[in-house]
Design an enzyme around this catalytic site. Structure first.
Site, PDB file in Angstrom:
ATOM      1  NE  ARG A   1      -4.963   0.086  12.920  1.00  0.00           N
ATOM      2  CZ  ARG A   1      -4.296   0.311  11.806  1.00  0.00           C
ATOM      3  NH1 ARG A   1      -2.981   0.385  11.840  1.00  0.00           N
ATOM      4  NH2 ARG A   1      -4.928   0.439  10.665  1.00  0.00           N
TER       5      ARG A   1
ATOM      6  NE  ARG B   1       6.299   6.322   0.884  1.00  0.00           N
ATOM      7  CZ  ARG B   1       5.444   6.149   1.900  1.00  0.00           C
ATOM      8  NH1 ARG B   1       4.288   5.533   1.683  1.00  0.00           N
ATOM      9  NH2 ARG B   1       5.735   6.580   3.104  1.00  0.00           N
TER      10      ARG B   1
ATOM     11  NE  ARG C   1      -5.342   8.319  10.782  1.00  0.00           N
ATOM     12  CZ  ARG C   1      -4.603   7.488  10.046  1.00  0.00           C
ATOM     13  NH1 ARG C   1      -5.119   6.961   8.952  1.00  0.00           N
ATOM     14  NH2 ARG C   1      -3.379   7.189  10.402  1.00  0.00           N
TER      15      ARG C   1
ATOM     16  CB  SER D   1       5.076  10.166  11.276  1.00  0.00           C
ATOM     17  OG  SER D   1       4.225  10.242  10.141  1.00  0.00           O
TER      18      SER D   1
ATOM     19  CD  GLN E   1       0.590   8.372   7.053  1.00  0.00           C
ATOM     20  OE1 GLN E   1       0.044   9.196   7.780  1.00  0.00           O
ATOM     21  NE2 GLN E   1       0.027   7.225   6.715  1.00  0.00           N
TER      22      GLN E   1
ATOM     23  CE  LYS F   1      -2.946   0.699   3.558  1.00  0.00           C
ATOM     24  NZ  LYS F   1      -2.943   2.008   4.240  1.00  0.00           N
ATOM     25  CB  SER F   2       3.865   2.252   1.931  1.00  0.00           C
ATOM     26  OG  SER F   2       3.295   2.177   3.199  1.00  0.00           O
TER      27      SER F   2
ATOM     28  CG  ASP G   1       0.521   0.123   9.558  1.00  0.00           C
ATOM     29  OD1 ASP G   1       0.142   0.978  10.390  1.00  0.00           O
ATOM     30  OD2 ASP G   1       0.889   0.401   8.411  1.00  0.00           O
TER      31      ASP G   1
ATOM     32  CE  LYS H   1      -0.108   4.393  13.030  1.00  0.00           C
ATOM     33  NZ  LYS H   1       0.715   5.082  12.043  1.00  0.00           N
TER      34      LYS H   1
HETATM   35  C1  S3P Z   1       2.607   4.791   6.274  1.00  0.00           C
HETATM   36  C2  S3P Z   1       3.164   5.189   7.456  1.00  0.00           C
HETATM   37  C3  S3P Z   1       2.637   4.811   8.770  1.00  0.00           C
HETATM   38  C4  S3P Z   1       1.673   3.637   8.667  1.00  0.00           C
HETATM   39  C5  S3P Z   1       0.717   3.789   7.536  1.00  0.00           C
HETATM   40  C6  S3P Z   1       1.452   3.886   6.224  1.00  0.00           C
HETATM   41  C7  S3P Z   1       3.212   5.266   5.013  1.00  0.00           C
HETATM   42  O1  S3P Z   1       1.931   5.906   9.317  1.00  0.00           O
HETATM   43  O2  S3P Z   1       0.971   3.460   9.876  1.00  0.00           O
HETATM   44  O3  S3P Z   1      -0.182   2.696   7.461  1.00  0.00           O
HETATM   45  O4  S3P Z   1       2.872   4.719   3.931  1.00  0.00           O
HETATM   46  O5  S3P Z   1       4.023   6.178   5.076  1.00  0.00           O
HETATM   47  P1  S3P Z   1       2.669   7.078  10.166  1.00  0.00           P
HETATM   48  O6  S3P Z   1       3.525   7.835   9.233  1.00  0.00           O
HETATM   49  O7  S3P Z   1       1.541   7.921  10.706  1.00  0.00           O
HETATM   50  O8  S3P Z   1       3.421   6.359  11.246  1.00  0.00           O
END
Ligand code: S3P
Length: 445
Positions: A359, A33, A129, A175, A177, A28-29, A328, A355
């Site tokens: 969670r 991207r 969030r 993080s 993200q 997914k990440s 996760d 999250k």
């Molecule tokens: C992710 C980063 C994580 C993760 C999320 C996906 C990403 O979040 O929990 O499911 O793709 O960069 P955080 O950056 O909030 O830790």
């Protein structure tokens, strides 16, 4: 994408040994991207192995609304014609990211370096969030928050900077993200943008930026951290992206095979990037029978076929510094811990509270409702494993795909069935989860 239109409950019953060989959906990440960087690049990007879950589809729609051409060319095969760094067009309507934190937050970073205004929105879960952690550094680049709800929640309108200023930013929470949003904004700024993280998080943005031609360097910082420097006003060039199988999705059949006695399954081509592999380390410490077959590199990431056998597990202490590499995976680790003998203490889980749902509470309630003794001590979750689980509980998933999948895995080995109130959100990250589990021999209906 709106998955909340009606509840779709699902139950799991004690299952026979799981057997078979399966390939998990794309990560997914990396999928998200690849879509965003493809849209920010000049020329063509072809993605293969893409996750076609609701989160990635929301991001694909957002990239279209920002002016990129995004089309599906075959099964898990996508083509993007990007608009170049700083080239996004002003979207005509709010961007709806559904359930996706990654899609919304990384796109905020990408928009921050463009002279446009965009409104970000999502479903009821995403609207709870925190977004200040993203817009705070983006405002340092010169972006402006025009409107927001409740001190930094969606819907939020961001105006990108006309002349972004490069920044040095120390990320206050671990993080990926936040790190990624800063790097994507930094692409449009002149000079060098630096991100410091005190605990290293997943590095897919850095790897893909390099793959698309950006000048980016990452070095160790302190005991567990990294310092990343990016040269801005870069021209990104479209590039092919091969998406490996998602280790966070693999975690569910993997733990199911460990706790259903007599199981033996193989999970093909699972990404083993060390910044995503904390669960494997922890399960191996618990005595899990996991073998890595055929280790190789796919699209710049290490992958392996994982052979997993039903195992007797023991409780362990999971250190807080491992959390970023398995952030996760705590709901499903907690399930494994419930079937282990002895106490498992998972330390430093504060981030789990923000999250797709809270969670930490959700995982605790899932286990408690199914007869497992647990405690929350500050930011630690303590599970008292007894080798077996009574089950029989109804689990509230709170629009959270990982709580839903963890609860259903719990039910494949508990004495009584486990039911989730709503399995719809599983489609955000793992479309086909129930079918794949049934193919392996799990009793889900
Ligand atoms: C992710 C980063 C994580 C993760 C999320 C996906 C990403 O979040 O929990 O499911 O793709 O960069 P955080 O950056 O909030 O830790």
């Amino acid at each position: 994408m709106n998955l909340a239109s009606r509840l779709s409950p699902l139950s799991a019953r004690r299952s026979g040994p799981l057997q078979g060989r399966v390939r998990l959906p794309g990560d997914k990440s990396i999928s998200q991207r690849a879509l965003i960087l493809g849209a920010m690049a000049v020329g063509e990007t072809r993605i293969t192995g893409m996750l076609e879950g609701a989160d990635a589809l929301s991001t694909a729609n957002a990239m279209r609304a920002l002016g990129a051409l995004v089309e599906r060319t075959g099964e898990q095969a996508w083509r993007i014609m990007g608009v170049g760094v700083g080239g996004f067009a002003q979207p005509r309507a709010p961007l709806d990211f559904g359930n996706s934190g990654t899609g919304s937050r990384l796109t905020m970073g990408a928009v921050a370096g463009c002279p446009i205004e965009a409104t970000f929105d999502g479903d009821a879960s995403l609207r709870t969030r925190p977004m200040r952690r993203i817009v705070d550094p983006l405002e340092l680049f010169g972006a402006r928050t025009i409107s927001q709800v409740d001190g930094g929640r969606l819907p939020l309108t961001l105006r990108g900077a006309l002349d972004p200023i490069p920044i040095v930013y120390e990320v206050p929470v671990p993080s990926a993200q936040v790190k990624s949003a800063v790097l994507l904004a930094g692409l449009a700024a002149p000079g060098t943008t630096t991100v410091i993280e005190n605990e290293a998080t997943r590095d897919h943005t850095e790897k893909l930026l390099k793959h698309f031609g950006a000048h980016i360097r990452s070095e160790e910082f302190g005991k567990h951290g990294r310092r990343i420097t990016l040269t801005g006003q870069a021209e990104l060039e479209g590039a092919p992206v091969v998406v490996p199988a998602d280790p966070s999705s693999a975690a569910f059949p993997l733990v199911a095979a460990l706790i259903v006695p007599g199981s033996e399954i193989i999970l093909d081509g699972v990404m083993t990037n060390p910044l995503r592999a904390g669960l494997l380390t922890t399960l191996q410490e618990m005595g899990a029978g996991i073998e890595m077959l055929e280790t190789r590199n796919e699209g710049g990431e290490d992958v392996a076929d994982l052979r997993v056998r039903g195992s007797t597990l023991k409780g362990v202490d999971v250190p807080a510094e491992r959390a970023p590499t398995m952030i996760d995976e705590y709901p499903i680790l907690a399930v494994a811990a419930a079937f282990a003998e002895g106490v498992t203490r998972m330390r430093g889980l504060k981030e789990l509270r923000v999250k797709e749902s809270d969670r930490l509470e959700g995982t605790a309630a899932m286990l408690r409702n199914n007869g497992v003794t647990i405690e929350i001590d500050g930011d630690d979750l303590i599970v008292h494993g007894k080798g077996s689980v009574p089950g029989g509980g109804l689990v509230a998933t709170h629009m959270d795909h990982r709580i839903a999948m963890a609860a259903l895995v719990l039910g494949t080995a508990s004495a009584e069935p486990v039911t989730v109130d709503d399995a719809a959100f599983i489609a955000t990250s793992f479309p086909g989860f129930a079918d794949m589990m049934r193919k392996l021999g799990a009793d889900l209906s």
